[in-house]
Scaffold this motif. Structure first.
Motif, PDB file in Angstrom:
ATOM      1  N   UNK A 145     -12.556   5.479   2.463  1.00 25.36           N
ATOM      2  CA  UNK A 145     -11.570   4.424   2.687  1.00 25.36           C
ATOM      3  C   UNK A 145     -11.651   3.278   1.685  1.00 25.36           C
ATOM      4  N   UNK A 146     -12.790   3.093   1.030  1.00 26.01           N
ATOM      5  CA  UNK A 146     -12.861   2.060  -0.007  1.00 26.01           C
ATOM      6  C   UNK A 146     -11.874   2.361  -1.136  1.00 26.01           C
ATOM      7  N   UNK A 147     -11.594   3.649  -1.359  1.00 26.56           N
ATOM      8  CA  UNK A 147     -10.601   4.012  -2.368  1.00 26.56           C
ATOM      9  C   UNK A 147      -9.208   3.612  -1.966  1.00 26.56           C
ATOM     10  N   UNK A 148      -8.923   3.640  -0.667  1.00 22.44           N
ATOM     11  CA  UNK A 148      -7.622   3.191  -0.173  1.00 22.44           C
ATOM     12  C   UNK A 148      -7.479   1.686  -0.341  1.00 22.44           C
ATOM     13  N   UNK A 149      -8.498   0.960   0.081  1.00 23.00           N
ATOM     14  CA  UNK A 149      -8.436  -0.501   0.047  1.00 23.00           C
ATOM     15  C   UNK A 149      -8.409  -1.036  -1.374  1.00 23.00           C
ATOM     16  N   UNK A 150      -8.929  -0.271  -2.338  1.00 23.57           N
ATOM     17  CA  UNK A 150      -8.969  -0.731  -3.731  1.00 23.57           C
ATOM     18  C   UNK A 150      -7.578  -0.899  -4.324  1.00 23.57           C
ATOM     19  N   UNK A 151      -6.571  -0.205  -3.800  1.00 25.10           N
ATOM     20  CA  UNK A 151      -5.222  -0.353  -4.349  1.00 25.10           C
ATOM     21  C   UNK A 151      -4.734  -1.794  -4.253  1.00 25.10           C
ATOM     22  N   UNK A 152      -5.221  -2.547  -3.281  1.00 25.69           N
ATOM     23  CA  UNK A 152      -4.777  -3.930  -3.112  1.00 25.69           C
ATOM     24  C   UNK A 152      -5.181  -4.808  -4.287  1.00 25.69           C
ATOM     25  N   UNK A 153      -6.176  -4.391  -5.041  1.00 33.70           N
ATOM     26  CA  UNK A 153      -6.630  -5.192  -6.175  1.00 33.70           C
ATOM     27  C   UNK A 153      -5.518  -5.351  -7.216  1.00 33.70           C
ATOM     28  N   UNK A 154      -4.829  -4.267  -7.537  1.00 30.59           N
ATOM     29  CA  UNK A 154      -3.786  -4.300  -8.555  1.00 30.59           C
ATOM     30  C   UNK A 154      -2.388  -4.290  -7.963  1.00 30.59           C
ATOM     31  N   UNK A 155      -2.287  -3.950  -6.678  1.00 25.19           N
ATOM     32  CA  UNK A 155      -0.997  -3.900  -5.992  1.00 25.19           C
ATOM     33  C   UNK A 155      -1.124  -4.706  -4.695  1.00 25.19           C
ATOM     34  N   UNK A 156      -1.101  -6.033  -4.806  1.00 30.70           N
ATOM     35  CA  UNK A 156      -1.354  -6.866  -3.620  1.00 30.70           C
ATOM     36  C   UNK A 156      -0.332  -6.686  -2.505  1.00 30.70           C
ATOM     37  N   UNK A 157       0.834  -6.139  -2.826  1.00 26.30           N
ATOM     38  CA  UNK A 157       1.843  -5.907  -1.796  1.00 26.30           C
ATOM     39  C   UNK A 157       1.772  -4.502  -1.199  1.00 26.30           C
ATOM     40  N   UNK A 158       0.790  -3.723  -1.602  1.00 28.63           N
ATOM     41  CA  UNK A 158       0.671  -2.361  -1.074  1.00 28.63           C
ATOM     42  C   UNK A 158       0.493  -2.390   0.442  1.00 28.63           C
ATOM     43  N   UNK A 159       1.126  -1.446   1.107  1.00 27.63           N
ATOM     44  CA  UNK A 159       0.988  -1.292   2.550  1.00 27.63           C
ATOM     45  C   UNK A 159      -0.117  -0.270   2.797  1.00 27.63           C
ATOM     46  N   UNK A 160      -1.228  -0.729   3.339  1.00 25.90           N
ATOM     47  CA  UNK A 160      -2.415   0.114   3.469  1.00 25.90           C
ATOM     48  C   UNK A 160      -2.679   0.392   4.945  1.00 25.90           C
ATOM     49  N   UNK A 161      -2.734   1.686   5.281  1.00 26.98           N
ATOM     50  CA  UNK A 161      -2.974   2.120   6.653  1.00 26.98           C
ATOM     51  C   UNK A 161      -4.143   3.105   6.653  1.00 26.98           C
ATOM     52  N   UNK A 162      -5.209   2.772   7.365  1.00 25.81           N
ATOM     53  CA  UNK A 162      -6.334   3.678   7.542  1.00 25.81           C
ATOM     54  C   UNK A 162      -6.176   4.350   8.896  1.00 25.81           C
ATOM     55  N   UNK A 163      -5.976   5.653   8.862  1.00 20.32           N
ATOM     56  CA  UNK A 163      -5.741   6.437  10.066  1.00 20.32           C
ATOM     57  C   UNK A 163      -7.049   7.038  10.567  1.00 20.32           C
ATOM     58  N   UNK A 164      -7.112   7.328  11.850  1.00 22.54           N
ATOM     59  CA  UNK A 164      -8.313   7.939  12.434  1.00 22.54           C
ATOM     60  C   UNK A 164      -8.272   9.441  12.149  1.00 22.54           C
TER      61      UNK A 164
END
Length: 294
Positions: A245-264
């Motif tokens: 999941x750290x790879x998912x959250x990393x997108x916010x670094x360069x794409x601050x408007x990214x919609x990030x959803x971590x699913x179970x």
């Protein structure tokens, strides 16, 4: 013909048959779905039906996967650069000039090469365990990166990743107990049939080795994110032990408007959370693919 009908088609690109699934109205906004290892366009079989009423969907099988051609490893350059070239040529052949990209696993380095090279063509990005940051790598990758440095010393260990138990593990790891019964066994069994074709394991070993060069491309991918700010949806399995999941959250670094959803979910989240992901994609594309973007 109903928009939800899925057509199975083939084009010849550079002398090789490239198979793809297609659904929806060709005049609708386009979404290209790029699968990962060890799967094929089969992983999108349900999503195609879910979204075809509003979108034109195209899901290719990469060379060496699914129903596409599988030349021997000494007859084709099995590299992510080459797979991206083939995919790009397929999209040109079928007339897709503007499209969103859905990226999973191997589909990410393939699709992001296309996006970084042709940023004006890409309307949006959706990533489901489609990594673009070093933070996404988990201990799973240690043997693969060791193999990249010394193929002979680590080949036997890496070959174990091509066997049935490892293929099944990719589907079930990180999945809550109450969702395991949603995983269709034919999905991983079909993947294993592909791996068990004569010569395919050698192809996969070559792609394992070539994966190291995707990391060299990450700075260009991240510069593309910063420069073009493509609308981005991240729908990622919280329990994914391949791309964490750290790879998912990393997108916010360069794409601050990214919609990030971590699913179970795990690595193949579409198997267990297909309706949830379809709803996320439909809402996201409905907000982002406005007439000015097409």
């Amino acid at each position: 013909m109903s928009a939800s009908v899925v057509r199975h088609r083939t084009e010849t690109i550079d002398g090789l048959d490239v198979s793809y699934r297609e659904a929806g109205d060709p005049g609708a906004p386009a979404l290209v779905l790029l699968h990962g290892f060890p799967s094929s366009s089969h992983m999108f079989r349900h999503l195609l039906g879910e979204l075809a009423d509003q979108y034109h969907l195209v899901a290719p099988d990469h060379i060496g996967f699914g129903r596409s051609a599988m030349p021997a490893v000494d007859e084709f350059d099995y590299s992510f650069d080459r797979l991206a070239q083939i995919t790009d040529a397929l999209l040109d052949r079928i007339g897709l000039t503007r499209f969103a990209l859905y990226l999973h696993d191997y589909g990410a380095p393939i699709g992001l090469r296309i996006a970084a090279g042709n940023p004006e063509r890409v309307t949006a990005l959706i990533t489901q365990s489609g990594n673009a940051y070093r933070e996404g790598f988990t201990p799973f990758w240690e043997v693969l990166f060791a193999h990249a440095q010394d193929r002979a010393a680590h080949e036997s260990t890496v070959r174990a990743l091509l066997e049935p138990e490892a293929t099944r593990w990719q589907y079930v790891h990180g999945v809550p107990e109450d969702r395991l019964d949603r995983i269709a066994p034919e999905a991983w069994l079909l993947d294993q049939l592909g791996l068990d074709r004569p010569g395919n394991k050698e192809i996969q070993l070559q792609l394992f080795w070539d994966y190291q060069f995707n990391l060299d491309a990450y700075p260009a991918f991240q510069e593309y994110f910063r420069a073009w700010r493509p609308p981005t949806l991240v729908a990622w399995g919280r329990g994914d032990e391949i791309f964490g999941p750290a790879g998912a959250e990393a997108f916010a670094r360069d794409l601050p408007d990214a919609e990030i959803h971590l699913l179970d979910a795990g690595h193949f989240a579409l198997e267990t959370h297909g309706p949830e992901i379809a709803d996320l994609v439909r809402g996201f594309l409905g907000r982002t693919l406005n007439p000015a973007a097409l």
